[in-house]
Design a protein around this motif. Sequence first.
Motif, PDB file in Angstrom:
ATOM      1  N   PRO A 131       4.657  -4.453   4.513  1.00 61.89           N
ATOM      2  CA  PRO A 131       3.551  -3.894   3.708  1.00 61.89           C
ATOM      3  C   PRO A 131       3.425  -4.526   2.326  1.00 61.89           C
ATOM      4  CG  PRO A 131       5.365  -2.320   3.929  1.00 61.89           C
ATOM      5  CD  PRO A 131       5.655  -3.434   4.875  1.00 61.89           C
ATOM      6  N   ALA A 159      -4.031  -5.517   6.142  1.00 59.11           N
ATOM      7  CA  ALA A 159      -4.217  -4.360   5.250  1.00 59.11           C
ATOM      8  C   ALA A 159      -5.646  -3.836   5.292  1.00 59.11           C
ATOM      9  CB  ALA A 159      -3.843  -4.769   3.827  1.00 59.11           C
ATOM     10  N   ARG A 176       2.885  -2.589  14.352  1.00 63.09           N
ATOM     11  CA  ARG A 176       2.815  -3.025  12.952  1.00 63.09           C
ATOM     12  C   ARG A 176       1.382  -3.212  12.480  1.00 63.09           C
ATOM     13  NH1 ARG A 176       7.618  -7.643  12.541  1.00 63.09           N
ATOM     14  NH2 ARG A 176       9.383  -6.214  12.769  1.00 63.09           N
TER      15      ARG A 176
END
Length: 656
Positions: free
Chosen positions: A292, A321, A589
């Motif tokens: 992240p 993102a 993910r």
Amino acid sequence: MKRAWNAQGSALGIALALGIAALLSAATARAESTSRLAELRGALHAADKESDAALRGYRSRLGNDPLWQWVEYAALRRQTRPLSEAEVRTFLDRYGDMPASAGLRALYLRQLATREDWQAYRRWYAGSDDVVLQCHALTARIATDDAARTVDDALAMWMSGDSVDSACDLAFAELRRRGLIGSEQIRRRIALAVERGNTGLIRFLARELPADERATVERYARFIETPDSAPAQWPKSALRDAVIRAGLQRIARRNPEAAVGIANALTPSLSADLLGDARNAIALWTAANGLPSAQARMREVPPQAFDARLHEWHVRSALSASDAQGALDAIAAMPTEQRLQPRWQLAEARLREARGQTELAKAAYQRAAGSPSFHGFLAADIIQQPYALCPLAAPRKADAAPVLQDQPGLQRALDLFQLDRVSWATQEWNRVVPALPLPMQAAAVKRALDVGWYDRAAQTLGSGEGMRYYRQRFPQPYARQLRTEARQHDLDPAWVAGLIRSESVWMANARSHADARGLMQLLPGTGQLTARRLGMPWKGGDSLYHAPTNLRLGTAYLRQMRDRYNGQAFLATAAYNAGPGAVERWLTRRPMQGLLADPILWIETIPFLETRDYVARVMAFSVIYDWRAKREPRSLWARLRGERSGTSAGFQCPAM
């Protein structure tokens, strides 16, 4: 009227007779060729088994055959006693500068090196790409000649950041005896080994340095393997900087967050370039691992430290993102040539469309759609434009014959392939075909396809204008079995064909380093489990080289992947390549939501380059196989998502 009918009938009869004669002649030629190859196969078997009596019989019948040189080579290679100079000289005088001659010369040179007959070695050595033979040549020159250039060449071979073959040990020992490898040379080679991250070689070389210097070099090797903040206290030097660079790049790949702490601790003692390289590696592997903090790490990289790979991952980190503007900014930051690639033009178009920038999106789609590629085909679908395809036609057989008939090495290559001597066949092919004009290369590939040597197209026509010979690059063997199995498992046959073309280039005997086998490159374990699920008898891993068996099992496994991913072909294709476990990790993910609900953008975030390109390649090839089948092409955009309806606007060659 009767005379006219008689004349027409007579002409028809003559044409029919000529046609029958041509067919009979062709059948006779095929029979003679089959008989000849059977004889040659027997001769090669006799040569391999050192059956002299049988070989003499074959020689009486085949001694003048163009392939007899390879039979002789096989016999000489298998004999238990060493080659004599007279045998090698006779062979080379008879056959000249041929691949078989090169093979025999290399064999003889190895035998001379074993006997340490360096005078003879120098006489026979004529240059080689083989590092072992190069090493022996250095030894021979040092043993027979004190010329300074000899030791200079030996020193250049030794001065490498990689380990050098042990065949060079004699030459290197002579350099040491003459005092030509001292501390200064060792330090220079250690620096090269540091650049390669070769800690084993670093430690090996350090043993020849004084004790205090050896301890320093040992610290360097430890840092490369397990970096820490110790270099902050080291005296500055070019070697120290190279060690820091190697260590930080290694730990960034293994554990990017740990690399951040070390880089931060070392920052006051690092040059701007070295710190930029460290930030580049940290950002790259943070993004590739789907962490992240990827975008934050990208912001820490100085603009001048970005390279092409990091620009790509900058886009991917923003996509992961769901940051559309961030991804657009990352594309805009690319060098112009990179930004205008179809991949990034399509990504830009998808992002602009998601933000409601319709006209800008359309312009980007238009720029991408001119490419005959995965990204170009998708762009064309979305703006309802024909796929850009400009095929070249290979010369007709009659037109190519005068040129190819002057290339006996080509026929030797084709014959050797049919005799299952693929390595020898490839040597003959590589000697002749790449030197031909491109259209004649395509004609040679046509001849290779006729004998089932399907991978020659990919090897020979895989770049530049050669890629436009689509008929040769995308053969259709096993078409009937493929359609049958695709229908049995309710699969799109063009998708299956594209996958096989990517996996094995239609070579039924293909085997990968990972032991994947056959047309659809199944692992024996996967084949066994799939056979059990189908209720098929399992006859062992070698049964995967049987094309019908491989097609039956491979299509069943592909259907299993398609069902697992709800018909979404791009996910099934990724799983076929990397395994469903990897795809599940990527979906965890990077879930398909937000921007990544778009399959085009999700595919771009696949962390494995091999799989990312594999999905694009298989799906693009499916479009080419629609063209080859002369059917209305399915929309790639629909195919990608597993939709059963939807056709494209066809094919068209844009004005060039």
